[in-house]
Structures are given as structure tokens and as C-alpha cells.
Motif scaffolding. Structure first.
Motif: not given
Lengths: 272, 303
Positions: A39, B144, B146, B150-151, B161-162, B164
Motif C-alpha cells: 500500500t 485493510s 493501512e 483509509n489512505q 491517521p491514528d 483508521p
């Protein structure tokens, strides 16, 4: 309301296709990622493809899968076409309901049931499990898909052509090869392709019916996926996607050309 | 056709016998094994019917059959009933979601100009030709913690960011996976039903002052019902027994009967219990399967 696309229609088609294609496109893009982490993008690279061609286990599995799929598709096409002829041309016969039930049930039967039942059969008759048992299992469920595809063509075609040939003294056997088969050929070919990809794709039934020494590509990919996502698997998937896309596009161009030629011939016939 | 030849019967007999031997007989074997008991032997169950051992021994084997596996599977102490229930629930919800997602797409396709319809149809079928496993796998990378979704959401500042989103390893991921993988199966029958529809009906309704939305409910929807049924059954039945999707996308609390059967077979190595699970699953699904067969027979054989 007229034919034509409203704002709502266009949006739903666009969103639908985005949903269908974005995951696959992302998978392909990340197969060219230089990083080991799937990713995190770290630049363009063919690294994983090179790696892939050094993975002997994966290559062996691919070879087994291709052989199974080729044999499966060929035999399933013959059997499925026979079943289709029976169901569309034979009218009523004893045991017809059972037969048509057995042709349609595998289309929706959960794979775990088919897989388990075939395994138990192979154990009961003492057949060594491996390449051949996977092939037998695959023929059984793919022939039903072939049969449905071929049937839909058989129902729509003009039966007077067959009857004319029979009236003129052609044997049923010859009538099939001279008249029927050329007309239904596109359906038979797409049946073959469907059986081929279904076999190529199958994980559950193959996992049940396999034995030592015969690991197919989906089984290999599955066991690696369970350990986590790796760019190498992305690369393997991308190659598979590329092959399938090319084959499907060629096939559709071929059918389109055939269709156009047929229309041209009809126009000529009408004009002359 | 009055022509009778051995060839004609061969065309019937070969696929018939094949399916009898490799589709019907295996079910009888599953049923028989579901009445047997586990044994440390090869094959790992008893009794084993052995005709060579004589008629008396054969009869004796019959008395060794029992319904113990069924009472085990159907007891509330074990997770099986829950697994059947939750499989039906997950498959049912997914089928409704599929209908909601698939109908507008199929409808749009059927409205599209005739010239681009074959292309649209091919674009729906194309993902179906690519591996099922690959399509499920693609979602792991997206869902997932990460992962790409989520990105994207973090980059847009929608989530921090902490924290997700936890989608992978939940039932939500299973729904997404089923809807994604089965979507072509829903769109195709819907499209073929909607495409056949006569547009003059809608024109007549409009001329008579029926608003488009009412016309949809009174004309389009009822006429598309065969496609709706076919699509729903085509998705629902296999989804109940789904194994790959809950295994890869679901969490440890995702209970589906296909996964339970697989675990019972390959981890617990109980062939008899997994056979009983399979027989009961088939009994749950027999009504929708028969319904589907009739629909299919009418559609394909043109009767």
C-alpha cells in the motif's frame, strides 16, 4: 418516456463501472510498485514480475492449472453440447425432469457441497486423488454452464434448416456436423471459454478433490494470500487479467465481424 | 424427430450417465457418510459398505448407521445452527444490496442507445472472466487498516491517521466482497428482462398522464420481475454456501456455514460431521434451487 440516457441513467452506469473496475485497476497499478509494502507507492518497477518468473512453485502450479483447464473445457464442451441438444431437441423422454434438474442444479450449488461430495465419491471408489480427479470434478460442474450457453443458441435458431437436411436424406449425424454445428459454433466456442475460465478460477472444488502433487494456481495464490498481500501475487494476478482481457476482446471482435458478414450476406440476398 | 438411431441415444446417455455418476451418486454417498461414525482408518468413517463381505455383513452395516451427527449439528450447544442462520442472513442482506446496486445499472444499460449496448454488456461480463479469487484479493489491499481507502480518507482529512476505519475482518467487508463478486450475476438477468420490455407501454402511460415514477412501479418493475427473481436466486443460493469471501475478508466472528463445513472437514477432519452439515445445507437450499431450476428451464428451453 423516450429511449435515451437520463442524467440518472448515466450516473448509475458510471458509478457501477467505477465500482467494478477500480479495485482491479488498483491491483494492476500496485503490481508495478517497487516497495515490498503493497500500500505504499515507492516508484515504478518490474521487480515483482522478474521475481515471479523465478518462483518455480508458482510456475508449476500454473502449468497444472492450464492443463486441467484445457482438458476440462474440451470434454465439458462436448458433454455440455450433447446435454443441450437433448434438452432442446428430444422433446419428452423418461427421466427428463431428473436430467434437466441435474443440468441446472450445479449452476447454483454451493461449491463446498459439490467439492465434498465428489471427494467422498473418489474416496469411496478408491481413485487416487490428483490431476485426474480435479479434471473430472471440473468437467462435471462446467459442462452444465456450457449446456446453458449452447441451449440458448439452439432455441433461437431456425429448425427448418435441420428438417430440410433430414428430409433430403441427410443422416442426423451428418446434419449435426454440416448444418447445426456451424450455426451454433459461436455459442460452443463461448461455452468452451467459459468452461476454461471457470476451471482456471476454481479454488474450492479443486482443494477438495486434489491430492498430493497436484496444486493449482488458485490454491497456491490462496495459500500465499492467507499469509498476507504481496506485490508478487499482484503481478501474477495482473498477468492472468491481461491474458483473459486479450482473449475476451479478440473473441468479441471475432463475433462482431461474423455478425457483420452475416448481415452483409443477408442484405445482398435481399437485394438480389 | 422420428429418426431412431443408436447415435441419438448415445447423445442422451453419455451426459446423463456422467451426471448420474458424478453429481447424483456423490450426494447419496454424502448422505450415507452423514449417517456413519468417525473412525481412525482409511477412509476415516465406519461402517464401510463392502459387498464382497457378503449379504449378512452388508445388512449389519445398515444397523450401524445413526443420526448422531445430525443431533450433534442441530444441538444448540454447537455453533452450527447459528452459522446456518447467519449465512442465510448475510446472503439475504447481500442479495438485497445487490438488487439495489444492480437494478439502476441494468436499467441504465437497457436505456442506452442500441449501438453502445454490446460494449456495456461486455464491460459487465469482463470482470466475471477474471478470477474470483483475484477480485476478492483486490479488496484486501483496499480495505485493510493501512489500505488504500483509509489512505484516501486520511488524505482528504475525513478521518484522523491514528483512527483508521476497521472494515477488513468485519461483516461489512463480507457484504462488500459478495456484492462486488456477484454483481454481474445480478445485472445480466435484470438487463435481459428490461431490454425485452416494450417502450410503447411507457409512452402510452405518459400520454395518459401517468408520472414517470408511477409508470416505473406500475409497468417497468412488474415486467422486470422474472429478471429480479433469476438474479436474486443466482446470487442468494451460492452466497449462502460462500467460503472464500468470509474466509479472506471476514473476521473471526464472521460465522458462515461454508467456512464451518470447510473447517470441520480440513481442520477437525470429521468427514461425517461435514457430510451432515452439507446435507442440512442442501435441505435449506432445496426450495430456492428447485424454484431456480424451473425458472431456468422455462427461460432457456423456451417452454
Amino acid at each position: 418516456m423516450r429511449k435515451g440516457l437520463s442524467w440518472f441513467n448515466t450516473t448509475s452506469i458510471a458509478l457501477g463501472f467505477a465500482f467494478l473496475y477500480i479495485p482491479i485497476i488498483l491491483l494492476v497499478i500496485y503490481s508495478f510498485n517497487a516497495s515490498r509494502l503493497v500500500t505504499v507507492w515507492a516508484g515504478f518497477s518490474f521487480h515483482w514480475y522478474v521475481q515471479l518468473f523465478h518462483n518455480q512453485q508458482l510456475l508449476d502450479a500454473a502449468w497444472v492449472t492450464l492443463r486441467v483447464a484445457f482438458l476440462t473445457a474440451t470434454i465439458a464442451t462436448v458433454l455440455g453440447t450433447m446435454a443441450a441438444i437433448t434438452l432442446t431437441r428430444y422433446g419428452r423422454f423418461i427421466g427428463r425432469t431428473l436430467f434437466s434438474g441435474m443440468v441446472y442444479a450445479p449452476l447454483v450449488m454451493p461449491e463446498v457441497i459439490t467439492g465434498l461430495s465428489l471427494l467422498l465419491l473418489f474416496v469411496a471408489i478408491g481413485l487416487d486423488r490428483g490431476f485426474w480427479t480435479i479434471t473430472l470434478a471440473h468437467i462435471t460442474f462446467t459442462m452444465c454452464f456450457v449446456s446453458v450457453v449452447v441451449q440458448s443458441r439452439l432455441v433461437t435458431f431456425d429448425r427448418s434448416l435441420e428438417e430440410a437436411a433430414l428430409d433430403l436424406g441427410c443422416t442426423p449425424f451428418r446434419t449435426f456436423f454440416v448444418i447445426t454445428l456451424p450455426i451454433i459454433l459461436p455459442a460452443v466456442v463461448s461455452g468452451w471459454m467459459l468452461a476454461f475460465t471457470l476451471s482456471l478460477d476454481d479454488l474450492v472444488i479443486a482443494s477438495f478433490t486434489t491430492g498430493p502433487g497436484a496444486t493449482t494456481l488458485p490454491m497456491r495464490i490462496y495459500s500465499q494470500v492467507r499469509l498476507g498481500v504481496t506485490p508478487e501475487i499482484n503481478a501474477a494476478c495482473t498477468i492472468l487479467i491481461a491474458i483473459v482481457t486479450v482473449v475476451v476482446i479478440i473473441a468479441s471482435i471475432m463475433t462482431k465481424r461474423q455478425e457483420m458478414e452475416r448481415q452483409k450476406a443477408e442484405r445482398l440476398a435481399a437485394a438480389g | 424427430m422420428a429418426v431412431k438411431s443408436s447415435g441419438r441415444w448415445l447423445v442422451l446417455a453419455v451426459p446423463y450417465l456422467w451426471l448420474l455418476a458424478l453429481f447424483l451418486v456423490p450426494f447419496l454417498i454424502v448422505f450415507k457418510i452423514s449417517l456413519s461414525t468417525d473412525a481412525i482408518a482409511q477412509p476415516p468413517y465406519e461402517p464401510v459398505f463392502d459387498l464382497a463381505a457378503g449379504w449378512e455383513a452388508f445388512k449389519e452395516s445398515f444397523s450401524a448407521l445413526s443420526f448422531d451427527n445430525y443431533s450433534y449439528v442441530l444441538s444448540w450447544d454447537n455453533e452450527f445452527i447459528e452459522a446456518y442462520g447467519s449465512s442465510l442472513w448475510i446472503a439475504g442482506v447481500s442479495t438485497i444490496l445487490l438488487l439495489i446496486v444492480g437494478y439502476p445499472i441494468a436499467y441504465g444499460m437497457a436505456r442506452a442507445p442500441k449501438s453502445i449496448r454490446p460494449t456495456l454488456l461486455m464491460l459487465v461480463i469482463l470482470p466475471f472472466w477474471t478470477s474470483f479469487l483475484i477480485r476478492v484479493y483486490a479488496w484486501i489491499g483496499i480495505l485493510s487498516p493501512e489500505g488504500l481507502l483509509n489512505q484516501l480518507l486520511i488524505a482528504l482529512g475525513i478521518i484522523s491517521p491514528d483512527q483508521p476505519l476497521q472494515i477488513l475482518a468485519t461483516n461489512t467487508a463480507v457484504y462488500i466482497g459478495i456484492v462486488y463478486s456477484y454483481l454481474p450475476f445480478m445485472i445480466l438477468p435484470l438487463y435481459s428482462a428490461l431490454e425485452k420490455m416494450d417502450d410503447t407501454l411507457l409512452e402510452a402511460a405518459a400520454d395518459l398522464g401517468c408520472p414517470p415514477f408511477a409508470a416505473f412501479w406500475k409497468i417497468t418493475w412488474p415486467l422486470s420481475l422474472p429478471g429480479v427473481f433469476a438474479g436474486c436466486l443466482l446470487c442468494f443460493i451460492p452466497a449462502v454456501g460462500e467460503f472464500v469471501i468470509p474466509d479472506l475478508l471476514g473476521g473471526s466472528d464472521t460465522l458462515m456455514i461454508g467456512k464451518v463445513l470447510w473447517t470441520e472437514f480440513s481442520v477437525n477432519r470429521s468427514w461425517t460431521v461435514s457430510s451432515a452439515v452439507a446435507v442440512l445445507l442442501l435441505m435449506v437450499l432445496v426450495i430456492p434451487i428447485v424454484f431456480y431450476q424451473n425458472l431456468q428451464a422455462r427461460e432457456v428451453e423456451g417452454r
